[in-house]
Design an enzyme around this catalytic site. Structure first.
Site, PDB file in Angstrom:
ATOM      1  N   THR A 117       1.102  -1.706  -0.106  1.00  0.00           N
ATOM      2  CA  THR A 117      -0.409   0.039  -0.003  1.00  0.00           C
ATOM      3  C   THR A 117       0.850   1.272   0.199  1.00  0.00           C
ATOM      4  O   THR A 117       1.761   1.621   0.436  1.00  0.00           O
ATOM      5  CB  THR A 117      -1.008   0.051   1.535  1.00  0.00           C
ATOM      6  OG1 THR A 117      -1.819   1.268   1.540  1.00  0.00           O
ATOM      7  CG2 THR A 117      -0.009  -0.209   2.386  1.00  0.00           C
ATOM      8  N   ASN A 172      -1.057   4.247   1.491  1.00  0.00           N
ATOM      9  CA  ASN A 172      -1.747   4.649   2.363  1.00  0.00           C
ATOM     10  C   ASN A 172      -1.375   4.398   3.207  1.00  0.00           C
ATOM     11  O   ASN A 172      -1.357   3.463   4.439  1.00  0.00           O
ATOM     12  CB  ASN A 172      -3.152   3.819   1.693  1.00  0.00           C
ATOM     13  CG  ASN A 172      -4.238   4.949   3.364  1.00  0.00           C
ATOM     14  OD1 ASN A 172      -3.756   5.593   4.118  1.00  0.00           O
ATOM     15  ND2 ASN A 172      -5.307   4.915   2.878  1.00  0.00           N
ATOM     16  N   ASP A 210      -7.751  -4.575   0.153  1.00  0.00           N
ATOM     17  CA  ASP A 210      -8.398  -3.628  -0.099  1.00  0.00           C
ATOM     18  C   ASP A 210      -9.039  -3.336   0.094  1.00  0.00           C
ATOM     19  O   ASP A 210     -10.033  -4.313   0.995  1.00  0.00           O
ATOM     20  CB  ASP A 210      -8.696  -4.520  -1.669  1.00  0.00           C
ATOM     21  CG  ASP A 210      -8.969  -3.365  -2.516  1.00  0.00           C
ATOM     22  OD1 ASP A 210      -7.925  -2.274  -3.196  1.00  0.00           O
ATOM     23  OD2 ASP A 210      -9.794  -3.429  -3.089  1.00  0.00           O
ATOM     24  N   SER A 211     -10.003  -2.775   0.129  1.00  0.00           N
ATOM     25  CA  SER A 211     -11.206  -2.147   1.654  1.00  0.00           C
ATOM     26  C   SER A 211     -11.674  -0.703   1.286  1.00  0.00           C
ATOM     27  O   SER A 211     -11.941  -0.224   0.109  1.00  0.00           O
ATOM     28  CB  SER A 211     -10.222  -1.398   3.339  1.00  0.00           C
ATOM     29  OG  SER A 211      -9.352  -0.941   3.350  1.00  0.00           O
ATOM     30  N   PHE A 217      -8.770   7.651   9.618  1.00  0.00           N
ATOM     31  CA  PHE A 217      -9.340   8.182   7.964  1.00  0.00           C
ATOM     32  C   PHE A 217     -10.077   8.397   7.410  1.00  0.00           C
ATOM     33  O   PHE A 217     -10.934   7.524   7.844  1.00  0.00           O
ATOM     34  CB  PHE A 217      -7.707   8.035   7.732  1.00  0.00           C
ATOM     35  CG  PHE A 217      -8.302   6.353   6.946  1.00  0.00           C
ATOM     36  CD1 PHE A 217      -7.966   5.427   7.517  1.00  0.00           C
ATOM     37  CD2 PHE A 217      -7.704   6.412   5.531  1.00  0.00           C
ATOM     38  CE1 PHE A 217      -7.506   4.114   7.042  1.00  0.00           C
ATOM     39  CE2 PHE A 217      -8.194   5.151   5.635  1.00  0.00           C
ATOM     40  CZ  PHE A 217      -7.289   3.612   6.181  1.00  0.00           C
ATOM     41  N   GLY A 218     -10.172   8.316   6.708  1.00  0.00           N
ATOM     42  CA  GLY A 218     -11.460   8.258   4.873  1.00  0.00           C
ATOM     43  C   GLY A 218     -12.491   8.659   5.802  1.00  0.00           C
ATOM     44  O   GLY A 218     -12.866   9.897   6.341  1.00  0.00           O
ATOM     45  N   TYR A 219     -13.392   7.413   5.793  1.00  0.00           N
ATOM     46  CA  TYR A 219     -14.771   7.580   5.963  1.00  0.00           C
ATOM     47  C   TYR A 219     -14.898   7.626   8.008  1.00  0.00           C
ATOM     48  O   TYR A 219     -16.457   7.506   7.814  1.00  0.00           O
ATOM     49  CB  TYR A 219     -15.555   6.993   5.506  1.00  0.00           C
ATOM     50  CG  TYR A 219     -16.039   6.584   3.772  1.00  0.00           C
ATOM     51  CD1 TYR A 219     -16.742   8.218   3.016  1.00  0.00           C
ATOM     52  CD2 TYR A 219     -14.873   6.246   2.843  1.00  0.00           C
ATOM     53  CE1 TYR A 219     -16.695   7.856   1.832  1.00  0.00           C
ATOM     54  CE2 TYR A 219     -14.214   6.064   1.459  1.00  0.00           C
ATOM     55  CZ  TYR A 219     -15.112   7.046   0.982  1.00  0.00           C
ATOM     56  OH  TYR A 219     -15.773   7.000  -0.448  1.00  0.00           O
ATOM     57  N   HIS A 255     -12.718  -3.379  10.502  1.00  0.00           N
ATOM     58  CA  HIS A 255     -12.809  -4.445   9.636  1.00  0.00           C
ATOM     59  C   HIS A 255     -11.791  -5.134   9.071  1.00  0.00           C
ATOM     60  O   HIS A 255     -10.721  -6.239   8.924  1.00  0.00           O
ATOM     61  CB  HIS A 255     -12.887  -3.835   7.205  1.00  0.00           C
ATOM     62  CG  HIS A 255     -12.864  -2.702   7.642  1.00  0.00           C
ATOM     63  ND1 HIS A 255     -12.946  -1.623   8.844  1.00  0.00           N
ATOM     64  CD2 HIS A 255     -12.569  -2.002   7.299  1.00  0.00           C
ATOM     65  CE1 HIS A 255     -12.015  -0.377   8.675  1.00  0.00           C
ATOM     66  NE2 HIS A 255     -11.389  -0.597   7.389  1.00  0.00           N
TER      67      HIS A 255
HETATM   68  P1  ITT Z   1      -3.712   1.544  -1.583  1.00  0.00           P
HETATM   69  O1  ITT Z   1      -4.396   1.379  -2.574  1.00  0.00           O
HETATM   70  O2  ITT Z   1      -2.176   1.947  -2.110  1.00  0.00           O
HETATM   71  O3  ITT Z   1      -3.491   0.329  -0.607  1.00  0.00           O
HETATM   72  P2  ITT Z   1      -6.221   3.182  -0.822  1.00  0.00           P
HETATM   73  O4  ITT Z   1      -6.498   3.684   0.378  1.00  0.00           O
HETATM   74  O5  ITT Z   1      -5.984   3.337  -2.723  1.00  0.00           O
HETATM   75  O6  ITT Z   1      -4.822   3.078  -0.699  1.00  0.00           O
HETATM   76  P3  ITT Z   1      -8.115   1.253  -1.565  1.00  0.00           P
HETATM   77  O7  ITT Z   1      -8.240   1.049  -3.069  1.00  0.00           O
HETATM   78  O8  ITT Z   1      -8.174   0.288  -1.190  1.00  0.00           O
HETATM   79  O9  ITT Z   1      -6.443   1.667  -0.941  1.00  0.00           O
HETATM   80  O10 ITT Z   1      -9.363   2.495  -1.028  1.00  0.00           O
HETATM   81  C1  ITT Z   1      -9.198   2.369   0.739  1.00  0.00           C
HETATM   82  C2  ITT Z   1     -10.406   3.152   0.856  1.00  0.00           C
HETATM   83  O11 ITT Z   1     -11.572   2.978   1.488  1.00  0.00           O
HETATM   84  C3  ITT Z   1      -9.612   4.955   1.175  1.00  0.00           C
HETATM   85  O12 ITT Z   1      -9.176   5.564   0.740  1.00  0.00           O
HETATM   86  C4  ITT Z   1     -10.855   4.961   2.839  1.00  0.00           C
HETATM   87  O13 ITT Z   1     -11.990   6.271   1.238  1.00  0.00           O
HETATM   88  C5  ITT Z   1     -12.143   3.876   2.623  1.00  0.00           C
HETATM   89  N1  ITT Z   1     -11.180   2.894   3.676  1.00  0.00           N
HETATM   90  C6  ITT Z   1     -10.914   2.325   3.726  1.00  0.00           C
HETATM   91  N2  ITT Z   1     -10.450   1.911   5.680  1.00  0.00           N
HETATM   92  C7  ITT Z   1     -11.020   2.258   6.046  1.00  0.00           C
HETATM   93  C8  ITT Z   1     -10.916   2.828   7.078  1.00  0.00           C
HETATM   94  O14 ITT Z   1     -10.930   2.181   7.825  1.00  0.00           O
HETATM   95  N3  ITT Z   1     -11.919   4.083   7.748  1.00  0.00           N
HETATM   96  C9  ITT Z   1     -11.974   5.148   6.498  1.00  0.00           C
HETATM   97  N4  ITT Z   1     -11.962   4.834   5.121  1.00  0.00           N
HETATM   98  C10 ITT Z   1     -11.854   3.507   4.636  1.00  0.00           C
END
Ligand code: ITT
Length: 199
Positions: free
Chosen positions: A11, A13, A72-73, A153-155, A181
């Site tokens: 990753t 991220n 992938d999440s 982070f994220g959502y 998760h």
């Molecule tokens: P990599 O592909 O480099 O691993 P990415 O962030 O693009 O990084 P994904 O394609 O798996 O990874 O997308 C994951 C997205 O899902 C992430 O950017 C968030 O928007 C959301 N997400 C996943 N896990 C999360 C979490 O624990 N809390 C909040 N949002 C999450």
């Protein structure tokens, strides 16, 4: 004493890497793709979490020795037919822009009574370019109507896990990492290593 085995997370991220590192403690030396700037970006052309997790783990493990773990999440929202799902990272129109993703999610959810949602994480372990095992974890919850908290982070500022009244961003790392998760998938990864006698 033997040094801990090396686990390379496929990753870029840093939030994912940080959570995984905190969860495995001293058990593994955790690195990620940012330690290997020469690695090409892996295109996520799959339509499922598993396909994309496989692409990332196998792609990186072709270029480096040792165990590679991908993550992938994403978030699946029932009232949106499972969106943003596999496209969670670019839902707001710009890859990895969490503020835009959250703004779009709030707009799509305006007036919706069913706020149920879940985070899903699929992890693939690979070595020498091929998958060795896959794992998946989910956490159920609901979406709130405004951003709350600045952790995670994220959502995370919009998601309240079942059994709690606050968002992941308010609950903090320790609680998130005990029930997320990602935590649930990673527990299975650790059990896999235990079963192989890798300590
Ligand atoms: P990599 O592909 O480099 O691993 P990415 O962030 O693009 O990084 P994904 O394609 O798996 O990874 O997308 C994951 C997205 O899902 C992430 O950017 C968030 O928007 C959301 N997400 C996943 N896990 C999360 C979490 O624990 N809390 C909040 N949002 C999450």
């Amino acid at each position: 004493m033997q040094p801990p085995p090396r686990l390379i997370i496929a990753t870029r991220n840093p939030h994912k890497t940080g959570e995984i590192r905190a969860m495995v403690g001293d058990r593994f030396e955790v690195l990620d793709a940012t330690a290997f700037p020469e690695f090409p970006e892996i295109e996520e052309t799959g339509t499922t979490f598993l396909e994309n997790a496989r692409l990332k783990a196998e792609g990186i493990s072709r270029r480096v020795e040792g165990w590679v773990l991908s993550d992938d999440s994403g978030l699946q929202v029932d009232a949106l037919g499972g969106a943003p799902g596999v496209w969670s990272s670019s839902y707001g129109g710009e890859e990895g822009n969490h503020a835009k993703n959250n703004a779009r999610l709030l707009a799509e959810m305006a007036g919706k009574a069913d706020r149920s949602a879940r985070f899903r994480c699929t992890m693939v372990l690979a070595r020498s370019g091929s998958e060795r095992a896959a794992f998946s974890g989910t956490v159920e919850g609901r979406l709130v109507e405004a951003l709350h908290g600045d952790g995670g982070f994220g959502y995370d500022p919009l998601f309240v896990p079942d059994g709690h009244e606050k968002t992941f961003a308010e609950l903090g790392d320790e609680i998130k990492n005990s029930l997320s998760h990602r935590a649930r998938a990673l527990q299975q990864v650790v059990a896999f290593f235990d079963g192989m006698g890798i300590k």
